[in-house]
Motif scaffolding. Structure first.
Motif, PDB file in Angstrom:
ATOM      1  N   LEU A  69       0.707  -1.095   0.022  1.00 52.56           N
ATOM      2  CA  LEU A  69       0.014   0.043   0.019  1.00 52.56           C
ATOM      3  C   LEU A  69       0.842   1.235  -0.131  1.00 52.56           C
ATOM      4  CD1 LEU A  69      -2.907  -0.981   2.375  1.00 52.56           C
ATOM      5  CD2 LEU A  69      -2.861  -0.806  -0.047  1.00 52.56           C
ATOM      6  N   GLU A  70       2.118   1.244   0.721  1.00 55.31           N
ATOM      7  CA  GLU A  70       2.845   2.408   0.701  1.00 55.31           C
ATOM      8  C   GLU A  70       3.802   2.435  -0.344  1.00 55.31           C
ATOM      9  OE1 GLU A  70       5.139   1.774   4.328  1.00 55.31           O
ATOM     10  OE2 GLU A  70       3.434   2.179   5.786  1.00 55.31           O
ATOM     11  N   GLY A  71       4.242   1.281  -1.155  1.00 58.96           N
ATOM     12  CA  GLY A  71       5.211   1.378  -2.255  1.00 58.96           C
ATOM     13  C   GLY A  71       4.321   1.709  -3.571  1.00 58.96           C
ATOM     14  N   ARG A  72       3.171   0.950  -3.591  1.00 61.13           N
ATOM     15  CA  ARG A  72       2.536   1.015  -4.862  1.00 61.13           C
ATOM     16  C   ARG A  72       3.191   0.294  -5.919  1.00 61.13           C
ATOM     17  NH1 ARG A  72      -0.336   6.913  -4.016  1.00 61.13           N
ATOM     18  NH2 ARG A  72      -1.281   6.654  -2.143  1.00 61.13           N
ATOM     19  N   GLY A  73       3.305   1.080  -7.000  1.00 57.84           N
ATOM     20  CA  GLY A  73       4.216   0.532  -8.259  1.00 57.84           C
ATOM     21  C   GLY A  73       5.512   0.015  -7.969  1.00 57.84           C
ATOM     22  N   SER A  74       6.281   0.822  -7.258  1.00 56.51           N
ATOM     23  CA  SER A  74       7.725   0.531  -6.858  1.00 56.51           C
ATOM     24  C   SER A  74       7.824  -0.735  -5.944  1.00 56.51           C
ATOM     25  CB  SER A  74       8.518   1.607  -5.952  1.00 56.51           C
ATOM     26  OG  SER A  74       7.845   1.877  -4.719  1.00 56.51           O
ATOM     27  N   PHE A  75       6.665  -1.229  -5.194  1.00 55.08           N
ATOM     28  CA  PHE A  75       6.584  -2.462  -4.497  1.00 55.08           C
ATOM     29  C   PHE A  75       6.945  -3.583  -5.364  1.00 55.08           C
ATOM     30  CE2 PHE A  75       3.942  -6.059  -3.476  1.00 55.08           C
ATOM     31  CZ  PHE A  75       4.222  -6.674  -2.159  1.00 55.08           C
ATOM     32  N   PHE A  76       6.314  -3.512  -6.545  1.00 53.17           N
ATOM     33  CA  PHE A  76       6.488  -4.744  -7.632  1.00 53.17           C
ATOM     34  C   PHE A  76       7.902  -4.957  -7.997  1.00 53.17           C
ATOM     35  CE2 PHE A  76       1.927  -3.613  -7.393  1.00 53.17           C
ATOM     36  CZ  PHE A  76       1.381  -4.828  -7.197  1.00 53.17           C
ATOM     37  N   GLU A  77       8.338  -3.583  -8.166  1.00 49.18           N
ATOM     38  CA  GLU A  77       9.735  -3.655  -9.079  1.00 49.18           C
ATOM     39  C   GLU A  77      10.646  -4.124  -7.837  1.00 49.18           C
ATOM     40  OE1 GLU A  77      10.607   0.345 -10.047  1.00 49.18           O
ATOM     41  OE2 GLU A  77       9.277   0.255 -11.603  1.00 49.18           O
ATOM     42  N   GLN A  78      10.503  -3.649  -6.576  1.00 54.29           N
ATOM     43  CA  GLN A  78      11.423  -4.278  -5.367  1.00 54.29           C
ATOM     44  C   GLN A  78      11.392  -5.961  -5.160  1.00 54.29           C
ATOM     45  OE1 GLN A  78      10.008  -1.972  -2.285  1.00 54.29           O
ATOM     46  NE2 GLN A  78      10.961  -0.089  -2.926  1.00 54.29           N
ATOM     47  N   HIS A  79      10.179  -6.469  -5.717  1.00 55.19           N
ATOM     48  CA  HIS A  79      10.148  -7.832  -5.694  1.00 55.19           C
ATOM     49  C   HIS A  79      10.292  -8.528  -6.973  1.00 55.19           C
ATOM     50  CE1 HIS A  79       8.698  -8.312  -1.149  1.00 55.19           C
ATOM     51  NE2 HIS A  79       8.398  -6.798  -1.519  1.00 55.19           N
ATOM     52  N   GLY A  80      10.758  -7.974  -7.658  1.00 57.92           N
ATOM     53  CA  GLY A  80      11.107  -8.554  -9.169  1.00 57.92           C
ATOM     54  C   GLY A  80      10.220  -8.753  -9.904  1.00 57.92           C
ATOM     55  N   VAL A  81       9.197  -8.004  -9.929  1.00 58.37           N
ATOM     56  CA  VAL A  81       7.873  -8.102 -10.827  1.00 58.37           C
ATOM     57  C   VAL A  81       7.842  -7.124 -11.665  1.00 58.37           C
ATOM     58  CG1 VAL A  81       5.321  -8.357 -11.168  1.00 58.37           C
ATOM     59  CG2 VAL A  81       6.519  -9.566  -9.215  1.00 58.37           C
ATOM     60  N   GLU A  82       7.887  -7.140 -12.924  1.00 60.40           N
ATOM     61  CA  GLU A  82       7.822  -5.990 -13.923  1.00 60.40           C
ATOM     62  C   GLU A  82       6.613  -5.988 -14.742  1.00 60.40           C
ATOM     63  OE1 GLU A  82      10.007  -5.075 -18.381  1.00 60.40           O
ATOM     64  OE2 GLU A  82      10.698  -6.823 -17.313  1.00 60.40           O
ATOM     65  N   LEU A  83       5.836  -5.074 -14.179  1.00 61.33           N
ATOM     66  CA  LEU A  83       4.528  -4.395 -14.693  1.00 61.33           C
ATOM     67  C   LEU A  83       4.655  -3.994 -16.171  1.00 61.33           C
ATOM     68  CD1 LEU A  83       3.400  -2.509 -11.497  1.00 61.33           C
ATOM     69  CD2 LEU A  83       2.923  -4.821 -12.191  1.00 61.33           C
TER      70      LEU A  83
END
Length: 239
Positions: A69-83
């Motif tokens: 909720l806090e990281g939003r889009g960057s959260f996925f990048e940090q966990h190796g998911v490319e949107l």
């Protein structure tokens, strides 16, 4: 035999109809490409196993949920998911129905679409452009057959609301003093197609070429018209 000047006029009228038809086809091609981009984005999200696995982990991990909720889009990048590259922004909120993440993207025409993931209900890949039927593209064409006393038209519509009403009219009909001649209402089939018969008895005299008629079909559901111009000489007998 028609005079050369008249032949040239009729040829130019026919060519203008083809030119307008080409323009409409090009518009339809652009619309289909835009729609393809929308579905491609949704497929890439719903088919990304790495993304789906990360979202499953959010269901039972409160700390990770807060991080999302806090990281939003960057959260996925940090966990190796490319949107998908077209995904413009991601928002998050904690609701009574669970954690909710919303991703917004747009097509080449600049229209916004939204995909929603909820920790309880999963993905909702519906979007406003589908709900308000903005993707409809009503189109009208005609077929004409001359008889001894009339021109018989078949008015054909495609791209209308499935099983919806269509109001038909003629704009600037020859022999009339008003701009609109109402033909009536018909119903499109489940695929948005209709076919409507109209017989036009010949008028007396010769075509003065003072009017440029058009068949118009208005989609009642979304208040969106389709039209096709038709040569005025069909309202007079052959020379």
């Amino acid at each position: 035999m028609l005079a050369p000047d008249r032949e040239r006029q009729e040829l130019e009228k026919a060519l203008r109809q083809h030119e307008r038809r080409v323009e409409r086809i090009n518009d339809e091609i652009r619309e289909l490409k835009n729609e393809r981009g929308v579905h491609t984005t949704l497929l890439s999200l719903g088919g990304d196993e790495k993304l789906l696995g990360l979202l499953d982990r959010l269901r039972g991990d409160e700390d990770m949920a807060r991080e999302a909720l806090e990281g939003r889009g960057s959260f996925f990048e940090q966990h190796g998911v490319e949107l998908p590259a077209g995904l413009q922004r991601v928002t998050g909120a904690s609701t009574n129905d669970g954690i909710e993440l919303r991703g917004v993207f747009c097509d080449d025409a600049g229209r916004d679409y939204e995909v929603v993931w909820n920790s309880r209900t999963g993905f909702d890949v519906d979007h406003p452009a589908v709900r308000d039927k903005a993707s409809l593209n009503p189109d009208v064409v005609y077929k004409a057959e001359r008889t001894q006393t009339s021109t018989d038209f078949w008015i054909i519509g495609t791209g209308f609301s499935g099983n919806g009403y269509v109001d038909l009219s003629i704009f600037m009909e020859p022999g009339r003093t008003v701009p609109w001649s109402q033909l009536g209402r018909t119903t499109a089939d489940g695929n948005g197609y209709f076919k409507y018969f109209r017989r036009v008895p010949y008028l007396g005299g010769h075509d003065p070429q003072t009017r440029s008629p058009a068949f118009v079909g208005r989609d009642v559901t979304v208040d969106k018209p389709g039209l096709e111009e038709v040569p005025s000489y069909y309202w007079w007998p052959r020379l």
